[in-house]
Design an enzyme around this catalytic site. Structure first.
Site, PDB file in Angstrom:
ATOM      1  N   SER A  86      -0.598   0.544   2.336  1.00  0.00           N
ATOM      2  CA  SER A  86      -0.321   1.390   2.781  1.00  0.00           C
ATOM      3  C   SER A  86      -1.079   2.308   3.404  1.00  0.00           C
ATOM      4  O   SER A  86      -2.103   2.341   3.283  1.00  0.00           O
ATOM      5  CB  SER A  86      -0.652   2.194   0.829  1.00  0.00           C
ATOM      6  OG  SER A  86       0.329   3.688   0.693  1.00  0.00           O
ATOM      7  N   GLY A  87      -0.187   3.204   3.790  1.00  0.00           N
ATOM      8  CA  GLY A  87      -0.290   4.266   4.889  1.00  0.00           C
ATOM      9  C   GLY A  87      -1.066   3.653   6.154  1.00  0.00           C
ATOM     10  O   GLY A  87      -1.823   4.064   7.048  1.00  0.00           O
ATOM     11  N   THR A 129       5.892   2.645   8.282  1.00  0.00           N
ATOM     12  CA  THR A 129       7.431   3.496   8.099  1.00  0.00           C
ATOM     13  C   THR A 129       6.982   4.115   9.721  1.00  0.00           C
ATOM     14  O   THR A 129       7.636   4.006  10.203  1.00  0.00           O
ATOM     15  CB  THR A 129       7.731   4.342   7.706  1.00  0.00           C
ATOM     16  OG1 THR A 129       6.675   3.393   6.598  1.00  0.00           O
ATOM     17  CG2 THR A 129       8.427   5.031   7.051  1.00  0.00           C
ATOM     18  N   ASN A 164      -1.062   7.590   1.098  1.00  0.00           N
ATOM     19  CA  ASN A 164      -0.944   8.034   1.917  1.00  0.00           C
ATOM     20  C   ASN A 164       0.205   9.353   1.599  1.00  0.00           C
ATOM     21  O   ASN A 164       0.407   8.831  -0.030  1.00  0.00           O
ATOM     22  CB  ASN A 164       0.438   7.133   2.261  1.00  0.00           C
ATOM     23  CG  ASN A 164       1.269   7.119   3.606  1.00  0.00           C
ATOM     24  OD1 ASN A 164       1.923   7.886   3.744  1.00  0.00           O
ATOM     25  ND2 ASN A 164       2.388   5.967   3.987  1.00  0.00           N
ATOM     26  N   SER A 170       4.639   7.981   1.117  1.00  0.00           N
ATOM     27  CA  SER A 170       4.716   6.449   1.278  1.00  0.00           C
ATOM     28  C   SER A 170       5.883   5.794   0.512  1.00  0.00           C
ATOM     29  O   SER A 170       6.291   6.805   0.459  1.00  0.00           O
ATOM     30  CB  SER A 170       3.382   6.058  -0.313  1.00  0.00           C
ATOM     31  OG  SER A 170       3.162   4.609  -0.263  1.00  0.00           O
ATOM     32  N   SER A 171       6.543   4.626   0.911  1.00  0.00           N
ATOM     33  CA  SER A 171       7.204   3.889   1.221  1.00  0.00           C
ATOM     34  C   SER A 171       7.039   3.473  -0.391  1.00  0.00           C
ATOM     35  O   SER A 171       6.158   2.775  -0.356  1.00  0.00           O
ATOM     36  CB  SER A 171       8.650   3.121   1.992  1.00  0.00           C
ATOM     37  OG  SER A 171       7.642   3.591   2.778  1.00  0.00           O
ATOM     38  N   GLY A 189       2.482  -4.497   2.741  1.00  0.00           N
ATOM     39  CA  GLY A 189       1.772  -5.332   2.900  1.00  0.00           C
ATOM     40  C   GLY A 189       1.183  -6.421   1.506  1.00  0.00           C
ATOM     41  O   GLY A 189       1.601  -5.465   0.237  1.00  0.00           O
ATOM     42  N   GLU A 244      -1.512  -6.720  -1.133  1.00  0.00           N
ATOM     43  CA  GLU A 244      -2.396  -5.588  -2.579  1.00  0.00           C
ATOM     44  C   GLU A 244      -3.201  -6.805  -3.237  1.00  0.00           C
ATOM     45  O   GLU A 244      -2.794  -6.854  -3.600  1.00  0.00           O
ATOM     46  CB  GLU A 244      -1.242  -4.568  -2.847  1.00  0.00           C
ATOM     47  CG  GLU A 244      -0.626  -3.861  -2.040  1.00  0.00           C
ATOM     48  CD  GLU A 244       0.073  -2.942  -2.678  1.00  0.00           C
ATOM     49  OE1 GLU A 244       0.422  -2.726  -3.810  1.00  0.00           O
ATOM     50  OE2 GLU A 244       0.667  -1.615  -2.446  1.00  0.00           O
TER      51      GLU A 244
END
Ligand SMILES: Nc1ncnc2c1ncn2[C@@H]1O[C@H](COP(=O)(O)OP(=O)(O)OP(=O)(O)O)[C@@H](O)[C@H]1O
Ligand SMILES: [Mg+2]
Length: 1004
Positions: free
Chosen positions: A170-171, A175, A219, A222-223, A446, A448
């Site tokens: 994340s981050g 995206t 993030n 974040s998606s 990804g 985690e």
């Protein structure tokens, strides 16, 4: 990599640079200060900060430190070009490129590694897109556009669908990378029709970000879902449409946000626009007022204007053909979720049941916005229907149950709406034209691992395990193809297969299967499920039971071991919503709401245009459980993942691995620990491992000859067949034939061989260089010496002239200074003298004045003294004289008295003589007559006054002559008037007496 180490002992000598593990920097560079001999227990190293360290070596494993690549290879565009392929080399190369050259992209074989710069870079403009368009991947610097171009080119060249798989934590920038890739396609391919489909494709991003992105601690945007967008192209490779598939939306965020996190952006955007007239009926206020949007604390994001973003979302909806009325209905549903979160549920005294006030404003708003019946909703929020074989009855629920049911309903509504919007976006991007091929862009979470990992992490890591398997197979396939092409036996390569781990999760009686089974058991619990896992999978090499826990389990993934806590796995997998509540929503007056909960919508994501393409998995089909699970989340996810894998397997994949360089979101800051973690997790190191396991370095014969011809002996160079020269030189330089293979067009090297050749080449060059340097330096020094000598002489001449001139000038100046000093001093002395003189004169004047005044005063005083003396003396003299005179007078008087007495005596004697008396009497008689007259006058006057008697008597006395004085005294006492007269009389008497005496004296 172990062979690298065995081999590296040949290369370990003084000045060799190696990598040693470090707790802070992960790997540190060091240099050998002493040659290493096989069997030695330690290495003498000098670190870059010049500290000396002894590095112990395990003699049994002979594990020597990793060797550093020659400097020529540092900063390479492609990590696989590094001769030594290992973790420190990869990390160092990425770090050098990122920090020293600000290159955020690096290739690692077929993977593009993208490090998030956290700074806007000028590398994404239209001009850059056109620069990459039509170029070969290796010709340009690594870039996301290069990957996109490669995919586009391969689609056209091979007539095959392509995929760009973007992953990372994340981050990390997934995206953003996916958006750049889509922008690239939209720019280079243009639109087939005038529907501006590429604009629509790009417009899907703000909508999906509004409803699927949220602020998290990692993030700000974040998606919270995975997505795979397929961009469709026609025969001329122009965009004709697109289709999107989403994966595993994080529904729990709708009802719960951790500290410093937010709900989905759309909620805040709607609250920010609540004051607009068209949204009055939503009855919204600010985000702080709603439970579902305020749990994270701060409801705003720095640098983000929710109202502005809302405008963009609405414009995107409009661009995608969502009518205003539909948009309002969407916003109504979103607002209704916020109201549902604020419904107050009161527990009844019995603790078994609950109620909602009929006046609850939020429930009224919720029902009104969704067009459902208030009383029904109020009832079924607090009750549930139980169906047994014999009867159906309604049961009350406890407060916790009601809150859970309400939250589940909110999550369900949002998930349905999310699905509906995705469907609508797809409809807008759908095309009736025949799709020739597509490029899919996968933006998926990804690998985690957190302190506490739950169902979501399990699904995410399962997806990553599948993607990694697909990646490994693809890399392996490519390798295999290359080996076949070059006619090299490919059995030499071995690679990591994570199918056992995937089977552990998804095969029959695997983790997911057992979870679904447990969900079906009426009294199934997380603990029971965990127990079943222990019983069933303890033997698996990818499954472990933690020693201290009976509710957790460990899965050994390709990237790391992850411990999952089984709590709430069942609940999350079931994702239950009460049917009665759904039935009320189905009966809504609002067509959109009724449509959302229509039965058909609950199924797994609809098959997309790609499903027309016949797909065959690269691996034998999975032995899935034959029991039909009823739409558990795990089941749905597994199905959608299989679909995704099928699609990916039919495409040519391109991989983008995004790396988050630091957790503070600081621009161009590289934290090696975090980077290594992600490189391990995203499979970059696995790619390296696969590369290193085979023959990672490849050189075309021609390139090899050009680079290493310095190692060829002179007589061999006479041969015109370059291939033969390469073969003979290699065989003479590298004794072990397993270290290289001769292909058709290339020579394949095991890891480290190129570094060895580089070293030999560098040694040769170094020796030649030293000779050239020696001669050139000697010549240069001579030329330099001559030039220096001539220059020195000139300089000396100039210097001396300059010094002499300076001396003369100095002397002139000195003399002038002396004159000046003289004049100056004289003037100063003269002035001082004048001053002293003037002062002296003044002092003298004053002194003299003072002395004269002093003398004058003295003279004056003396004069005065003289005057005083004179007066005193005169006074004394006068006094003396007066005393003397007095004395003389006394003496005279005494004498005269004596004489007078004698005279008196003589006179008395004489008076006694008659003669004398006669003479006296002549005068006396006249006098007495006068006096007698006077007295008579006086007596006459006085007698008329008081006391006149006394006067008369006196008069008598006078007449008598002897009694006058006594009579006078009596007269005086008798009154003032008589007194005066008496006094006058007395004086007269006295005068007469004196005259008489005088006359007598003269006579005497
Ligand atoms: N290439 C880039 N240039 C500049 N900034 C970037 C770039 N890539 C990412 N960023 C920055 O990093 C932030 C996070 O990126 P992004 O939202 O793409 O992460 P993500 O991997 O999709 O995370 P998540 O999994 O949480 O959705 C962006 O908002 C942006 O500020
Ligand atoms: Mg994202």
């Amino acid at each position: 990599m172990c062979c690298l180490n065995l081999f590296s002992s040949l290369l370990i000598f003084q000045c060799t640079r190696v990598w040693i593990p470090d707790p802070d920097e992960v790997w540190r560079s060091a240099e050998l200060t002493k040659d290493y001999k096989e069997g030695e227990k330690s290495l003498q190293l000098q670190l870059e900060d010049e500290t000396i360290r002894e590095y112990p070596i395990d003699v049994q494993s002979n594990q020597l430190p990793f060797l550093r690549n020659p400097d020529i290879l540092v900063g390479e565009n492609d990590l696989t070009a590094l001769s030594y392929l290992h973790e420190p080399a990869v990390l160092h190369n990425l770090k050098v490129r990122f920090l020293e050259s600000n290159h955020i992209y690096t290739y690692c074989g077929i993977v593009l590694v993208a490090i998030n710069p956290y700074e806007q870079l000028p590398i994404y403009g239209q001009d850059v897109i056109y620069a990459y368009s039509g170029q070969n991947m290796g010709d340009m610097d690594p870039h996301i556009f290069a990957v996109a171009e490669e995919a586009y080119k391969q689609m056209a060249r091979d007539e095959k669908n392509q995929s760009i798989i973007v992953s990372g934590e994340s981050g990390a920038g997934k995206t953003v990378s996916a958006k750049y890739a889509m922008r690239y396609f939209a720019t280079v391919s243009g639109s087939a029709s005038d529907t501006n489909i590429e604009e629509k494709v790009l417009a899907s991003s703000p909508i999906m970000e509004a409803i699927g992105n949220a602020k998290t601690t990692r993030n700000d945007n974040s998606s919270r879902f995975g997505k795979y967008i397929q961009i469709g192209f026609d025969k001329r490779y122009r965009i004709i449409g697109a289709n999107m598939r989403t994966y595993l939306l994080e529904k729990s965020r709708v009802v719960f946000q951790a500290d410093d996190e937010r709900n989905y952006h759309i909620f805040y955007q709607l609250c920010a626009a609540a004051s607009l007239p068209e949204f009055k009926e939503l009855a919204l206020t600010c985000a702080e007022d709603f439970f579902y949007t305020s749990q994270g604390g701060d409801t705003s994001i720095e640098g983000v204007d929710d109202a502005e973003d809302f405008e963009k979302t609405r414009q995107a909806f409009t661009l995608l053909g969502v009518r205003e009325s539909h948009q309002i209905n969407i916003f109504k549903i979103i607002a209704s979720i916020l109201h549902l979160g604020n419904v107050e549920i009161q527990a009844e005294r019995d603790g078994e049941s609950c109620s909602i006030s009929p006046k609850d404003e939020h429930l009224s708003n919720f029902c009104q916005l969704l067009g459902v019946e208030h009383s029904q909703m109020e009832h079924w929020l607090c009750h549930r229907k139980l169906v047994t074989t014999s009867e159906t009855y309604v049961k009350t629920m406890s407060l916790q149950q009601v809150v859970n049911a309400r939250n589940a309903l909110a999550k369900h509504i949002y998930a349905q709406l999310f699905g509906w919007i995705v469907g609508h976006v797809n409809k807008a991007l759908h095309t009736s034209l025949k799709q020739h091929s597509f490029i899919g862009v996968l933006d998926i979470y990804g690998f985690e691992t957190f302190d506490v990992n739950s169902f979501e992490q399990f699904c995410i890591n399962y997806a990553n395990e599948k993607l990694q398997q697909q990646f490994n197979l693809h890399v392996f396939k490519l390798e295999q193809e290359e080996y076949m092409k070059e006619q090299i036996p490919w059995t030499l390569i071995d690679f990591y297969d994570n199918q056992p781990c995937i089977d552990l999760i998804e095969a029959k009686l695997g983790i997911l299967d057992l979870l679904d089974e447990e969900c079906k058991v009426p009294k199934g619990t997380d603990q029971n499920w965990a127990q079943k896992l222990y019983d069933r999978h303890s033997g698996s090499q990818h499954f472990q039971k933690p020693r201290m826990s009976n509710t957790a389990f460990i899965v050994v993934h390709f990237a790391d071991k992850v411990e999952y806590l089984s709590d709430s796995f069942l609940e999350k997998n079931r994702d239950t919503v009460y049917e009665e509540q759904i039935n009320i929503l189905k009966a809504s007056k609002l067509p959109l709401v009724a449509d959302l909960f229509h039965d058909g919508k609950d199924s797994a994501p609809a098959a997309t245009t790609s499903s027309k393409i016949s797909v065959r998995s690269a691996r034998p089909p999975l032995k899935a459980s034959n029991k039909e699970h009823k739409k558990t989340v795990g089941h749905q996810f597994r199905t959608s993942l299989h679909l995704l894998m099928e699609t990916l397997n039919t495409t040519t994949p391109h991989y983008v691995r995004c790396i988050k360089p630091n957790d503070e979101k600081l621009p161009f800051r590289f934290d090696p620990k975090r980077a290594v973690q992600q490189l391990r997790a995203c499979g970059v190191l696995e790619t390296i491992r696969i590369s290193a396991a085979g023959y990672p370095s490849r050189w075309a014969y021609h390139d090899f000859y050009n680079r290493y011809r310095v190692l060829v002996k002179k007589k061999e160079l006479a041969n015109t067949d370059k291939k033969a020269i390469c073969k003979s030189v290699l065989e003479s330089l590298i004794k072990d034939p397993d270290k290289f293979q001769f292909g058709r067009t290339k020579i394949f090297f095991r890891a480290g061989q190129v570094a060895y050749l580089e070293k030999l080449r560098a040694d040769k060059f170094r020796a030649a260089t030293i000779t050239i340097q020696k001669t050139v330096r000697g010549w240069l020094q001579k030329v330099k010496y001559r030039r220096l000598k001539a220059a020195t002489l000139t300089l000396q001449r100039y210097c001396r002239g300059h010094l002499a001139r300076r001396l003369a000038e100095h002397m002139r100046r000195t003399r002038a200074a002396v004159v000046l000093q003289k004049q100056y001093r004289m003037r100063r002395a003269h002035q001082a003298y004048q001053r002293v003189r003037r002062a002296t004169v003044v002092i003298q004047a004053f002194a003299r004045g003072m002395f004269v005044r002093r003398i004058y005063h003295q003279v004056l005083r003396e004069h005065k003294a003289t005057i005083i003396q004179k007066h005193v003396r005169s006074w004394l003299a006068r006094r003396c004289f007066q005393r003397l005179r007095g004395a003389a007078i006394v003496i005279q008087c005494s004498f005269r008295r004596l004489k007078a007495k004698r005279e008196l005596k003589a006179l008395k004697i004489e008076a006694r003589s008659a003669e004398h008396l006669k003479r006296l009497n002549v005068g006396m008689e006249n006098k007495v007559v006068q006096l007698q007259r006077k007295i008579d006058d006086q007596v006459g006057v006085l007698s008329s006054q008081p006391g006149g008697g006394a006067v008369g008597r006196l008069h008598g006395h006078l007449k008598a002559g002897s009694l006058v004085p006594c009579s006078c005294r009596v007269l005086m006492a008798s009154g003032p008037g008589s007194c005066n007269a008496l006094e006058g009389f007395r004086c007269l008497l006295r005068k007469e007496r004196r005259r008489w005496s005088k006359g007598r004296g003269e006579t005497c």
